[in-house]
Write a protein that holds these residues in place. Sequence first.
Motif, PDB file in Angstrom:
ATOM      1  N   TYR A  55       0.625  -1.154  -0.379  1.00 19.23           N
ATOM      2  CA  TYR A  55      -0.144   0.377  -0.092  1.00 19.23           C
ATOM      3  C   TYR A  55       0.811   1.453  -0.189  1.00 19.23           C
ATOM      4  O   TYR A  55       0.379   2.228  -0.714  1.00 19.23           O
ATOM      5  N   GLN A  58       2.150   1.965  -3.259  1.00 23.49           N
ATOM      6  CA  GLN A  58       0.970   2.472  -4.746  1.00 23.49           C
ATOM      7  C   GLN A  58       1.196   3.597  -3.956  1.00 23.49           C
ATOM      8  O   GLN A  58       0.986   4.494  -5.116  1.00 23.49           O
ATOM      9  N   LYS A  59       0.793   3.949  -3.358  1.00 26.04           N
ATOM     10  CA  LYS A  59       1.050   5.707  -2.722  1.00 26.04           C
ATOM     11  C   LYS A  59       1.566   6.280  -3.780  1.00 26.04           C
ATOM     12  O   LYS A  59       1.353   7.231  -3.447  1.00 26.04           O
ATOM     13  N   HIS A  62       1.884   6.509  -6.892  1.00 24.05           N
ATOM     14  CA  HIS A  62       0.239   7.103  -7.380  1.00 24.05           C
ATOM     15  C   HIS A  62       0.871   8.678  -7.194  1.00 24.05           C
ATOM     16  O   HIS A  62      -0.138   9.649  -8.103  1.00 24.05           O
ATOM     17  N   ASP A 100      -3.066   8.081 -16.164  1.00 29.64           N
ATOM     18  CA  ASP A 100      -4.466   8.096 -15.484  1.00 29.64           C
ATOM     19  C   ASP A 100      -4.080   8.100 -14.340  1.00 29.64           C
ATOM     20  O   ASP A 100      -3.623   6.724 -13.330  1.00 29.64           O
ATOM     21  N   LEU A 101      -5.376   8.601 -13.237  1.00 26.62           N
ATOM     22  CA  LEU A 101      -4.577   9.100 -11.913  1.00 26.62           C
ATOM     23  C   LEU A 101      -6.207   8.354 -10.817  1.00 26.62           C
ATOM     24  O   LEU A 101      -6.541   8.919 -10.209  1.00 26.62           O
ATOM     25  N   THR A 102      -6.965   7.969 -11.940  1.00 31.04           N
ATOM     26  CA  THR A 102      -9.005   7.785 -12.010  1.00 31.04           C
ATOM     27  C   THR A 102      -9.463   6.671 -10.389  1.00 31.04           C
ATOM     28  O   THR A 102      -9.924   6.544 -10.278  1.00 31.04           O
ATOM     29  N   ASN A 103      -7.859   5.931 -10.804  1.00 32.59           N
ATOM     30  CA  ASN A 103      -8.060   5.064  -9.871  1.00 32.59           C
ATOM     31  C   ASN A 103      -7.199   4.918  -8.616  1.00 32.59           C
ATOM     32  O   ASN A 103      -5.455   5.164  -8.878  1.00 32.59           O
ATOM     33  N   GLN A 104      -7.661   5.493  -7.514  1.00 34.68           N
ATOM     34  CA  GLN A 104      -6.429   5.501  -6.138  1.00 34.68           C
ATOM     35  C   GLN A 104      -6.271   4.217  -5.762  1.00 34.68           C
ATOM     36  O   GLN A 104      -7.089   3.313  -5.247  1.00 34.68           O
ATOM     37  N   PRO A 105      -5.306   4.418  -5.502  1.00 38.33           N
ATOM     38  CA  PRO A 105      -4.831   2.758  -3.988  1.00 38.33           C
ATOM     39  C   PRO A 105      -4.942   3.015  -2.885  1.00 38.33           C
ATOM     40  O   PRO A 105      -5.818   3.726  -2.210  1.00 38.33           O
ATOM     41  N   SER A 106      -5.278   1.756  -3.135  1.00 40.37           N
ATOM     42  CA  SER A 106      -6.379   1.049  -1.749  1.00 40.37           C
ATOM     43  C   SER A 106      -5.771   0.160  -0.531  1.00 40.37           C
ATOM     44  O   SER A 106      -4.822  -1.140  -2.109  1.00 40.37           O
TER      45      SER A 106
END
Length: 336
Positions: A55, A58-59, A62, A100-106
């Motif tokens: 996580y 990924q952050k 992003h 593309d930054l529409t999908n935020q890491p979770s």
Amino acid sequence: MSSRLYLKAFSLLSLVLSFLLPGGLSAQAQLQSGQFLEGDKPVVDYYEDLDDKTYYHQKRIHGMKGELNNYSQKLHNLQKRFDEIFYGLSSQRKFSTPFDLTNQPSRPESGRFEYNSTLPSIEERRPRASLIEEVREPVVDQLAFNVQSPGEFTGGEQAPAPSSKTSAGSSGSGLGKYLILSPAVGFPHRTQDNADSLRKYDPGMAVSLAAGFRNGGARFGLGASFKKHSFHKDALNKGTGSALTGSSETIAAYLDLGYEVALVGSLEGYAGLGLGYFTSRTDDPLDRREDGFFATGALGLSYQFTHLFALRLGYRYYHEEEVPAHLSELGFDFDF
């Protein structure tokens, strides 16, 4: 007997030290090396579990993508403004961000990864620190200058000619200064015929100099001119019947007014008007001297080579009493 006991004890002590000292030095070196390596290892390399590590990275990725998108947008705007300011280009190309930054890491769900329970716990080696940090949003407009400033530029992708003086002075705004030197060839259109003489003139030379201020396309200042014509071979002194061999010279000072308008690229059209006072002298038998109201008008084209220099080609009407004339002039226009 006692000496034997001392000798055996000394030998035993030497044997023990020979085993202890190398092992102790080696253990101390290993301990120091381990402490050095452990001290060099950054805090961010330690995580509670693999989910935290996944996580966290990924952050970070992003956030870096967001910064790259922002820098890419700024670079596009900077290139666009640079082309507009220095080349006058207006880019019509659309810009799209590279990521593309529409999908935020979770955070992954618990139990997604399987761990090897035989591995030693990381917490036993080093106390866990707070490792998950909020990734800051990229800061906007932190360049050395603002590339978002408004501008109004139109046109195609062709580089324009040097900027026209009709928009402003050479400094880009306010009043500009000009100096125009115009040599010319004059063609007289009137023959003076009276009881004393017949005064006909050949084409002659003229030169005008004007200086003043320019604001946009308008021009206002002061001018001076000199014109000279020699007598034609048919000029005649009627009293004696002999040919006239002198000349007529005119000097004038006037208020110089004009306006310039951009046509195509570096080509401009101009119109001018001069109002003032003249004095002339004619070398005939009476040695005539005249003075009075002077007027001149001009029309022509101007080609702008640089911000500071333009070449003019035009027509001028030169009105005075003795030798009014049509002038074909070549002008050198200097802008300051």
